[in-house]
Design an enzyme around this catalytic site. Structure first.
Site, PDB file in Angstrom:
ATOM      1  N   LYS A   1       0.829  -1.204   0.000  1.00  0.00           N
ATOM      2  CA  LYS A   1       0.000   0.000   0.000  1.00  0.00           C
ATOM      3  C   LYS A   1       0.862   1.252   0.000  1.00  0.00           C
ATOM      4  O   LYS A   1       1.902   1.307   0.668  1.00  0.00           O
ATOM      5  CB  LYS A   1      -0.904  -0.040   1.234  1.00  0.00           C
ATOM      6  CG  LYS A   1      -1.927   1.067   1.364  1.00  0.00           C
ATOM      7  CD  LYS A   1      -2.801   0.821   2.580  1.00  0.00           C
ATOM      8  CE  LYS A   1      -3.855   1.904   2.741  1.00  0.00           C
ATOM      9  NZ  LYS A   1      -4.761   1.627   3.886  1.00  0.00           N
TER      10      LYS A   1
ATOM     11  N   SER B   1      -9.370   1.997   2.722  1.00  0.00           N
ATOM     12  CA  SER B   1      -8.533   2.806   1.861  1.00  0.00           C
ATOM     13  C   SER B   1      -7.515   1.983   1.059  1.00  0.00           C
ATOM     14  O   SER B   1      -6.834   2.509   0.184  1.00  0.00           O
ATOM     15  CB  SER B   1      -7.775   3.836   2.706  1.00  0.00           C
ATOM     16  OG  SER B   1      -6.960   3.189   3.675  1.00  0.00           O
TER      17      SER B   1
ATOM     18  N   SER C   1     -10.095  -0.454   6.615  1.00  0.00           N
ATOM     19  CA  SER C   1      -9.340  -0.417   5.358  1.00  0.00           C
ATOM     20  C   SER C   1      -8.657  -1.721   4.971  1.00  0.00           C
ATOM     21  O   SER C   1      -8.036  -1.802   3.920  1.00  0.00           O
ATOM     22  CB  SER C   1      -8.300   0.712   5.412  1.00  0.00           C
ATOM     23  OG  SER C   1      -8.950   1.956   5.480  1.00  0.00           O
TER      24      SER C   1
END
Length: 512
Positions: free
Chosen positions: A84, A166, A190
């Site tokens: 990420k 996210s 997330s």
């Protein structure tokens, strides 16, 4: 080097990769090239990966050399993965999805000199990092990445759906077979939201099991890093690589002695559900109903759990007061953001870790550099923050450790009720729909309506989400298993047994 036509990378697992290496069917180099070729074809349409790693093939060749010398680093050695954007990776900017934190979009670059511990651990396990994945601005939504400087990420299960956030880019990368697995991070859904949105397995670990130093923060008391994968075993193997103590993140001392002997994948058993007492979703957990179709899918899943020998306990939290603990931060919405009050202090500590040459070294410098889009002002991505008691005091002096005693007391109340119910009802886990209804359209002014985000993030509890079917629209339907602190191994085992019995995940049909 071109991809070998014999390598079928769609839905490839870690076991598939290692079997190919062992048999000589392909090398890590040829496998990595196959993934790079697939990324070149599909990433422009799905926008999952925002930075490619130019050293990926070199890293793959190094893995091949280790294997040839009999020095494999373990099951992840040579396996292509993604991480990420919010996780520091030396040589790459950490942009937080924000144009103001990326030089190519008019901002400044936060360039870490060292890897975050979780990135370093993936390298140490021999994984080949293909690149970094897209996120929304400051990871501030659990539903999408629409506001990213890189543009929106699309859901591999259906471009029309919210992709989850996210960790949107990680989920789409894994769901679309642009990587074998990926790293995600959660403060408020997330990991579980994007995994559930794309029919994937996500492990949200106990707070403190996995280090999150070197990860752009929202809350040091809620942030956790965990894996997203297409199968339970791969997620468990990744958790093995990520979990454990480091002096870079002293809170991880809490996990010492908590990891299972042999690791999280060592005792995966198709019969793990037999005799287990499973609590079900109801108003005692959260006083918001499932949609009719979600209810039907959940009933089917409960029958499947019973068929594997589980005993169901109906709404065990009824009358416990647990549902009353959740206090939505914004009236009319579902998210309880308590615990994020420390963000200015946490962000200052994150910036300090970047080193003396960082473009922004303090929270004050960060605020000045981003004042054009103040995230805490009306209309900002974190505009609800001033509603949290204690936030303004932390904002006034972000260098002083904030008073988080109210949040700690709140965590204690959550855990007291949770542990009492588990003990009195003799529960092994709660297994619930991860969402209360199907995904909304990506462009709709809507969010993901989940069932467990505030509860387990405030309490610090682990959760494992896993595929359990699809709505008629094609929107994925996932379950989530929640258990006591440090119960990851048990939850992973339950998820594995259900996965092996049902095989609900289907590879998506991608479009260009």
């Amino acid at each position: 080097m071109s991809a070998s036509p014999e390598i079928d990378i769609v839905e490839m697992t870690v076991a598939d990769a290692q079997a190919g290496f062992a048999s000589g069917a392909f090398t890590s180099e040829s496998l990595t090239q196959a993934f790079l070729d697939r990324i070149a074809v599909y990433n422009p349409s799905y926008n999952a990966i925002v930075f490619m790693n130019p050293a990926a093939l070199d890293d793959a060749r190094a893995s091949d050399a280790r294997l040839a010398a009999g020095r494999s680093l373990g099951p992840l050695d040579g396996v292509p993965v993604v991480v990420k954007d919010a996780m520091d990776m030396a040589g790459f900017p950490t942009t937080g999805g924000w144009r103001l934190l990326h030089s190519k979009t008019g901002g400044v670059d936060l360039l870490p000199q060292t890897d975050a511990p979780v990135v370093a651990r993936m390298r140490a396990a021999g994984a080949v990092i293909l690149g970094k994945t897209n996120i929304p601005v400051l990871s501030a939504t659990g539903s999408h990445a629409n506001d990213s400087w890189a543009g929106p990420t699309y859901n591999a299960a259906g471009r029309e759906f919210l992709p989850g956030g996210s960790s949107a880019g990680t989920a789409t990368s894994v769901a679309a077979s642009l990587a074998v697995l990926g790293l995600a991070e959660e403060t408020g859904g997330s990991i579980q939201n994007p995994a559930s949105s794309q029919a994937l397995v996500g492990i949200k670990p106990t707070h403190g099991l996995v280090p999150n130093a070197g990860v752009l923060p929202l809350s040091s008391l809620r942030d956790v890093v965990g894996p997203i994968a297409r199968c339970v075993r791969d997620a468990a193997l990744t958790l093995d690589a990520l979990a454990g103590f480091t002096m870079e993140d002293p809170k991880t001392v809490a996990g010492v002695g908590k990891r299972p002997p042999g690791g999280y994948a060592a005792k995966l058993d198709p019969g793990a559900l037999k005799g287990k007492r499973i609590g079900t979703y109801g108003p005692g957990w959260r006083n918001l109903p499932l949609s009719p179709e979600a209810g039907e899918l959940y009933c089917r899943a409960l029958v499947e759990l019973q068929a594997q020998g589980a005993a169901l306990v109906d709404d065990p939290f009824a009358g416990s007061g647990f549902a009353d603990l959740r206090t939505p931060t914004v009236s009319g919405e579902e998210y309880d953001a308590r615990g994020l009050e420390s963000l200015p202090y946490d962000l200052g500590r994150y910036l300090a870790r970047l080193g003396p040459d960082a473009a922004l070294k303090t929270f004050a410098e960060f605020a000045a550099a981003t004042k054009a889009e103040d995230p805490f002002a009306a209309g900002g991505v974190l505009s609800y923050m001033p509603r949290l008691a204690g936030f303004r005091a932390c904002l006034a002096d972000p260098t002083a450790p904030p008073d988080m005693s109210d949040f700690i007391a709140l965590r204690e109340r959550h855990l007291a009720i949770f542990n009492s119910v588990f003990a009195s009802r003799r529960l092994d886990a709660m297994v619930m729909p991860q969402m209360r209804e199907q995904l909304a359209a990506r462009e709709a002014k809507d969010i993901i309506h989940e069932t467990t985000v505030s509860e387990i993030n405030i309490a610090g509890l682990p959760g494992v989400t896993f595929p359990a079917g699809y709505y008629a629209s094609g929107s994925p339907f996932n379950l989530i298993a929640v258990g006591p602190l440090w119960s990851e191994a048990e939850l992973i085992g339950l998820a594995y047994a259900y996965e092996q019995a049902t095989r609900h995940r289907k590879p998506p049909a991608l479009t260009l």
